[in-house]
Each structure stands twice: as C-alpha cells, then as structure tokens.
Design an enzyme around this catalytic site. Structure first.
Site, short mmCIF file in Angstrom:
data_model
loop_
_atom_site.label_atom_id
_atom_site.label_comp_id
_atom_site.label_asym_id
_atom_site.label_seq_id
_atom_site.Cartn_x
_atom_site.Cartn_y
_atom_site.Cartn_z
N ALA A 1 -41.01 -37.94 40.34
CA ALA A 1 -40.52 -38.39 38.86
C ALA A 1 -39.53 -36.98 38.51
O ALA A 1 -39.35 -35.88 39.12
CB ALA A 1 -41.45 -38.13 37.87
N LYS A 2 -38.53 -37.56 37.38
CA LYS A 2 -37.75 -36.37 37.12
C LYS A 2 -38.22 -35.14 36.83
O LYS A 2 -37.38 -33.87 37.04
CB LYS A 2 -37.01 -36.73 35.77
CG LYS A 2 -36.46 -38.31 36.10
CD LYS A 2 -35.04 -38.26 36.92
CE LYS A 2 -34.66 -39.65 37.41
NZ LYS A 2 -34.60 -40.70 36.53
N ARG A 3 -39.41 -34.84 36.42
CA ARG A 3 -39.62 -33.65 36.12
C ARG A 3 -40.14 -32.68 37.20
O ARG A 3 -40.55 -31.67 37.24
CB ARG A 3 -41.18 -33.58 35.07
CG ARG A 3 -42.25 -34.40 35.82
CD ARG A 3 -43.59 -34.37 34.90
NE ARG A 3 -44.31 -35.47 35.44
CZ ARG A 3 -44.51 -36.85 35.47
NH1 ARG A 3 -43.72 -37.32 34.54
NH2 ARG A 3 -45.34 -37.47 36.06
N ASP A 4 -40.12 -33.27 38.53
CA ASP A 4 -40.33 -32.64 39.79
C ASP A 4 -39.19 -31.71 40.07
O ASP A 4 -39.36 -31.54 41.47
CB ASP A 4 -40.93 -33.70 40.76
CG ASP A 4 -42.08 -34.16 40.44
OD1 ASP A 4 -43.22 -33.34 40.06
OD2 ASP A 4 -42.38 -35.36 40.56
N GLU B 1 -31.28 -41.48 35.70
CA GLU B 1 -30.61 -41.64 37.04
C GLU B 1 -31.61 -41.79 38.27
O GLU B 1 -32.95 -41.70 37.80
CB GLU B 1 -30.22 -39.92 37.32
CG GLU B 1 -28.73 -39.61 36.79
CD GLU B 1 -28.70 -38.27 36.67
OE1 GLU B 1 -28.31 -37.76 37.98
OE2 GLU B 1 -28.60 -37.47 35.67
#
Ligand code: GLU
Length: 293
Positions: free
Chosen positions: A235-238, A14
C-alpha cells in the site's frame, strides 16, 4: 472483433509497484497471445481528480502501451442499465432496502456461505415492498439460484467460490463493480482477464452473472500480489512505492520496470525482450515481497 486483454485500474490515486507489475503481466499475457490490449478506467467509484492522467503516464513510462481510446466507466450507464433491465425482465433481480447494519445483524440463511446476503428482501410481499420504497431508495440485487460457481484460472486451475444475491446497482444509483466489469469486458470484446489474485474470490460471481447474460466467460489469470515485508498487500504507506516516490530516491521508470521484470524471472530492458520469452507456466506463484529501494 480481435479478442483483447485489458488492464482496468480504479483512479483512486497513483499506481504503486504492485499495480504496475499486474499491468506488465496483463500486457504480456495479451501480447503473447496476439490479443489487443485495452485500458479501462474504472471510475464509477473512488475516482480522484487528476489520478487517471498520472496512472496513464506511469503505465506508458514502464512501457505498457494500449490500443485505441481509453474507456471510462462513467458515461457507460446506459449499457449497465440495459443489462440490469434484461435481468429484471427475466425475473432475476429484486429490490433490497436493507441497511448495512440490518444485513450484519440478520441471522444468516442456513447453508449460506459466510458473508452472503441473508436474503431478507428476496421475498418481500407487494405491500411491504411498497412501504419500504417510501422509506429509502432500493438497491437492486441478483436473484441467484446457486450458492457457488466454478471458474477456470490459468494459474489457479479450477476454483469454486461463493455466489450470493450480490448487488447489481447500489441504492445511490451507482452500478456495482461486479455488474460493470462483466458488461464492459463483454462489450469491449475482452476474452482474457489478468488481474491481482485478491479478485479471485469475486470471480465466480462475475462468471455466474456472465452466464445469465449469455456472455462466454473470459480466460482468467489471477496473478500474485506484491506484499510488504510483513506479507501484507503493498500500500502507499509502505514507503517509496510509486514511480514518483521512486524517482525521488533515484530509481527511474526503466529501473522500476527492470526490477519488476526480474521479480517475474523475465529479462530486463524494453518489454519486447520479456515478451519474446514470456511463458505463464514459468511465472512465480507466490506473492513477491517488495524489497524497497
Ligand atoms: N478496478 C479494479 C481494481 O483496480 C480491477 C478490476 C478488474 O481488473 O477486474 O482493483
């Protein structure tokens, strides 16, 4: 052909708010200069099933509309092959049999920029090449005759960066991004490239390659990235950083769009309002820290 700008996402997952902010900027740059705005899906590598549809939906949800059909890099193999063949015919390529490890372990060439390919396969003799062909498939590299090249960027001014014998076609047969992007932009009539400034260091390679293919360099604008609270590229992990995540915490697409526009000093609301006052000179030059929700 009317000149065009573009957004060229890799469908690896995404889009997050950093990608969406870059897309808004690419759209604003193109529309404010009466260009068409094209969407190209860079699916040669890293494509994940279903990601493209979600990316297109999310772009539309923040108001980024594109002209014509979406172009996908898979299916454009003959164009890339033709460009590589032209370079081959001009003696501007060579086969490379190096493994990643061999490249890391090879002593670097004198005066070569850091991380540059050390040139191991540049001058292989015919017999050696024949032998190496029987051991592994070759990658195709550019035989560059410069070590750096200068580009002009609307936001960064003159930028000089390293050029080495970079890969044009990987040894698994996949066209390398640096070749595909140059061929695609030229073939699609794209003369304005707006993208994240993490790609500025690759730009001299692309502009040099364009010059070898007699393609005029596009106008470049490398825009600041969105970073997390540690200053690291988002990034997505944020946490909640995609439209789906943010919807889940009560922030709809219009609210995300407005927050991104605000971060650029632009008025909220449908994009025509931002377009009416868009001025590249007034854009922030620093990365923007995503404040979270
Ligand atoms: N597909 C690249 C990315 O998503 C962008 C390439 C470009 O804009 O030239 O990082």
């Amino acid at each position: 052909m009317t000149p065009a700008g573009r957004f060229a996402p890799s469908p690896s997952g995404e889009l997050h708010v950093g990608n969406l902010r870059t897309a808004l900027l690419a759209w604003l740059f193109a529309r404010s200069t009466s260009r068409r705005f094209l969407l190209r899906v860079e699916d040669l590598d890293r494509a994940r099933a279903g990601a493209e549809a979600v990316q297109l939906r999310d772009l539309a949800a923040v108001g980024v509309a594109w002209d014509g059909e979406v172009v996908r890099q898979t299916g454009r193999g003959p164009l890339y092959a033709a460009a590589i063949a032209r370079l081959q015919d001009a003696g501007l390529t060579y086969e490379c049999f190096c493994t990643r490890r061999e490249i890391q372990e090879a002593p670097s060439a004198p005066h070569a920029p850091q991380g540059a390919y050390p040139g191991t396969c540049r001058n292989l003799g015919a017999a050696e090449r024949e032998f190496r062909r029987s051991t592994r498939p070759a990658a195709i590299r550019l035989r560059a005759d410069v070590t750096e090249y200068r580009v002009h960027d609307v936001l960064h001014g003159e930028f000089t960066g390293a050029v080495d014998d970079f890969v044009l076609r990987r040894n698994d047969g996949v066209t390398a991004y640096n070749l595909a992007v140059v061929v695609d932009d030229a073939e699609q009539g794209i003369d304005q490239v707006v993208r994240g400034d993490d790609l500025l260091p690759s730009t001299p390679r692309q502009a040099y390659l364009a010059s070898l293919l007699s393609i005029p360099s596009p106008e470049y604008a490398h825009v600041p990235l969105v970073v997390n609270s540690d200053g690291v590229r988002l990034a997505k992990r944020d946490g909640a950083v995609t439209l789906a995540d943010l919807a889940g915490v009560g922030m709809n697409a219009a609210a995300v769009r407005d927050r991104l526009l605000d971060s650029l000093g632009l008025p909220a609301g449908p994009l025509h309002r931002a377009l009416a006052v868009f001025n590249p000179d007034a854009l922030p030059r620093e990365p923007w820290v995503w404040p979270g929700t």
